[in-house]
Write a protein that holds these residues in place. Structure first.
Motif, short mmCIF file in Angstrom:
data_model
loop_
_atom_site.label_atom_id
_atom_site.label_comp_id
_atom_site.label_asym_id
_atom_site.label_seq_id
_atom_site.Cartn_x
_atom_site.Cartn_y
_atom_site.Cartn_z
N ARG A 212 0.99 -6.52 7.67
CA ARG A 212 0.20 -6.55 6.43
C ARG A 212 1.08 -6.04 5.30
O ARG A 212 1.19 -4.83 5.10
N GLN A 213 1.68 -6.93 4.55
CA GLN A 213 2.65 -6.54 3.53
C GLN A 213 2.16 -6.91 2.14
O GLN A 213 1.70 -8.02 1.89
N VAL A 214 2.28 -5.93 1.21
CA VAL A 214 1.96 -6.15 -0.20
C VAL A 214 3.14 -5.67 -1.03
O VAL A 214 3.98 -4.90 -0.57
N TYR A 215 3.17 -6.14 -2.30
CA TYR A 215 4.30 -5.84 -3.18
C TYR A 215 3.76 -5.18 -4.45
O TYR A 215 2.91 -5.74 -5.14
N LEU A 216 4.28 -3.98 -4.74
CA LEU A 216 3.75 -3.18 -5.86
C LEU A 216 4.80 -2.92 -6.92
O LEU A 216 5.94 -2.57 -6.61
N GLN A 217 4.41 -3.10 -8.18
CA GLN A 217 5.16 -2.58 -9.31
C GLN A 217 4.17 -1.74 -10.12
O GLN A 217 3.15 -2.26 -10.57
N GLY A 218 4.48 -0.47 -10.27
CA GLY A 218 3.57 0.44 -10.94
C GLY A 218 3.08 1.51 -10.00
O GLY A 218 3.83 2.01 -9.16
N GLU A 219 1.80 1.86 -10.10
CA GLU A 219 1.26 2.96 -9.29
C GLU A 219 -0.06 2.56 -8.65
O GLU A 219 -0.90 1.90 -9.27
N ALA A 220 -0.24 2.96 -7.40
CA ALA A 220 -1.48 2.65 -6.69
C ALA A 220 -1.74 3.69 -5.62
O ALA A 220 -0.81 4.27 -5.06
N PHE A 221 -3.02 3.90 -5.32
CA PHE A 221 -3.44 4.76 -4.22
C PHE A 221 -4.01 3.85 -3.15
O PHE A 221 -4.84 2.98 -3.42
N PHE A 222 -3.55 4.06 -1.89
CA PHE A 222 -3.93 3.19 -0.79
C PHE A 222 -4.77 3.95 0.24
O PHE A 222 -4.40 5.04 0.65
N GLU A 223 -5.89 3.35 0.63
CA GLU A 223 -6.66 3.79 1.79
C GLU A 223 -6.59 2.65 2.80
O GLU A 223 -7.30 1.65 2.68
N VAL A 224 -5.73 2.80 3.79
CA VAL A 224 -5.40 1.70 4.69
C VAL A 224 -6.26 1.73 5.95
O VAL A 224 -6.36 2.77 6.62
N SER A 225 -6.87 0.60 6.27
CA SER A 225 -7.64 0.49 7.51
C SER A 225 -6.70 0.50 8.71
O SER A 225 -5.64 -0.15 8.69
N LYS A 226 -7.07 1.22 9.74
CA LYS A 226 -6.21 1.34 10.92
C LYS A 226 -6.16 0.03 11.71
O LYS A 226 -7.19 -0.61 11.95
N ASP A 227 -4.97 -0.34 12.10
CA ASP A 227 -4.75 -1.53 12.93
C ASP A 227 -3.38 -1.35 13.56
O ASP A 227 -2.36 -1.69 12.98
N LYS A 228 -3.33 -0.79 14.77
CA LYS A 228 -2.07 -0.44 15.41
C LYS A 228 -1.18 -1.65 15.68
O LYS A 228 0.03 -1.51 15.82
N ASP A 229 -1.79 -2.84 15.75
CA ASP A 229 -1.01 -4.04 16.04
C ASP A 229 -0.43 -4.69 14.79
O ASP A 229 0.42 -5.58 14.89
N HIS A 230 -0.89 -4.24 13.62
CA HIS A 230 -0.44 -4.85 12.37
C HIS A 230 -0.12 -3.75 11.35
O HIS A 230 -0.99 -3.37 10.56
N PRO A 231 1.11 -3.24 11.35
CA PRO A 231 1.49 -2.20 10.38
C PRO A 231 1.29 -2.69 8.95
O PRO A 231 1.44 -3.88 8.65
N PHE A 232 0.92 -1.76 8.08
CA PHE A 232 0.72 -2.05 6.67
C PHE A 232 1.97 -1.60 5.92
O PHE A 232 2.40 -0.45 6.05
#
Length: 397
Positions: A212-232
């Motif tokens: 699970r990959q996203v691309y950030l420019q700037g600032e963000a706070f992340f609350e990531v759902s757990k999924d051991k098979d798919h790293p964020f």
């Protein structure tokens, strides 16, 4: 087939099945390729001319790349430049605005920064290039030109948890102007809070078997759902933040010298990504209450214990400054209040201040600094000019 031609065709018309496969193969080769594609896509969506892509002579372009990048080239064990880097460099010089415009300006973040500062509202760019500017409406269903449901907007939140199932990665890019904040619930139920002056590129749907990959420019706070098979993974410039499930803040504004990651809960691994070559491993395993800082110039990382509230208070609309130089404070004020500040009093630049602002107006904030060190300023709409002490212009405060 030339990648430059495929990029142009993808943004202006429709690719055949074989062409789409070729472009997807190239995008999957490296994160640099993905970032460059996004760069050209954003340029095109904001009125830029990409017609030069169809007329690009790869050999001539490559000669120009060699002249420019001789001192920076990457060489493999066979003495040849890496193929993905060659493609990337060809795309950099393909734009009509100037062969090296993108290598100098976009990769430094300047283009995105100027785009964010100039736009008035929140803009969503779909994978097919369609641009949606959010209206004042509180409720809005997002669909593409084919009628596929992508997400649901409610107030200052965009929710992708009930979108239609897709069998390929389709990316949206959300850009937040200065003076505003917004949040996204991704398809895996991860929650991303975006600060002012930020941009996030993310899949409409995360696919099984892929990270699970996203691309950030700037600032963000992340609350990531757990999924051991798919790293964020959050990618910002040359830094990757990899997690399974946690709460953390990433600040990666293009104009700032550092990329910082502050961990509130869980654990994250901060890595230098594969777009740069390093002689040694540059990764840190963070524990809650600590911050990792990646220095863009020295390409080095360090970790320290911090008060996490200081770095996450922006989510409550607060602006916290701790021992910060005034030239850095100006950027934060511009983003927080959606203004443009022209500081003609250079003696202020290195003065440090500590303060916390919440409901104060821009004028009240400026008067707080004036009480510490005397200066005059003029406010004209969203333009603020801090006058030189010797400036004879009469201030309007």
């Amino acid at each position: 087939m030339e990648i430059a031609f495929l990029v142009h065709k993808n943004l202006t018309s429709t690719l055949s099945h074989s062409e789409k496969s070729e472009l997807e193969r190239w995008l999957s080769e490296s994160e640099e390729n993905q970032f460059l594609f996004q760069s050209i896509e954003n340029f095109h969506n904001n009125g830029g001319d990409i017609s030069a892509l169809t007329e690009l002579n790869a050999e001539d372009a490559w000669k120009k790349v060699m002249l420019r990048y001789t001192s920076n080239k990457k060489v493999n064990k066979h003495g040849m430049l890496q193929g993905t880097y060659k493609y990337a460099a060809i795309l950099i010089i393909a734009l009509a605005a100037g062969y090296f415009y993108w290598s100098v300006n976009f990769k430094s973040g300047k283009v995105v920064e100027e785009m964010v500062q100039s736009q008035q509202g929140i803009v969503l760019v779909l994978d097919n290039g369609e641009k949606i500017e959010f209206s004042s409406s509180d409720q809005q269903e997002l669909v593409d030109k084919q009628g596929n449901k992508l997400g649901q907007r409610s107030g200052r939140q965009l929710n992708y948890t009930h979108n239609e199932t897709m069998d390929e990665l389709v990316y949206n890019t959300l850009t937040i102007p200065n003076g505003q904040r917004f949040d996204i619930i991704l398809s895996d139920n991860s929650h991303v809070y975006l600060n002012a002056g930020s941009s996030l590129r993310y899949p409409v749907t995360f696919l099984p078997g892929k990270k699970r990959q996203v691309y950030l420019q700037g600032e963000a706070f992340f609350e990531v759902s757990k999924d051991k098979d798919h790293p964020f993974v959050v990618t910002s410039d040359n830094m990757d933040v990899e997690v399974l499930g946690t709460k953390f803040n990433v600040s990666a504004y293009p104009e700032e010298e550092d990329i910082s990651t502050v961990l509130v809960e869980g654990s994250v691994k901060v890595n230098a990504n594969q777009s740069i070559d390093l002689d040694q491993d540059h990764s840190l395993l963070l524990i809650p209450g600590h911050m990792a800082q990646w220095d863009k110039k020295s390409k080095s990382a360090q970790m320290e214990k911090v008060d996490t509230d200081q770095y996450t208070s922006w989510m409550q609309g607060k602006l916290v400054l701790r021992g910060m130089k005034f030239r850095e404070i100006i950027k934060k004020l511009e983003r927080h209040y959606g203004v443009i500040i022209d500081n003609k009093n250079e003696s202020l630049n290195n003065r440090t201040f500590t303060a916390t602002f919440d409901v104060e107006s821009m004028e009240e904030v400026l008067n707080t600094f004036v009480s510490e060190t005397k200066f005059e300023y003029r406010i004209e709409g969203k333009q603020i000019t801090i006058l030189n002490n010797q400036n004879q212009e009469s201030p309007m405060k």
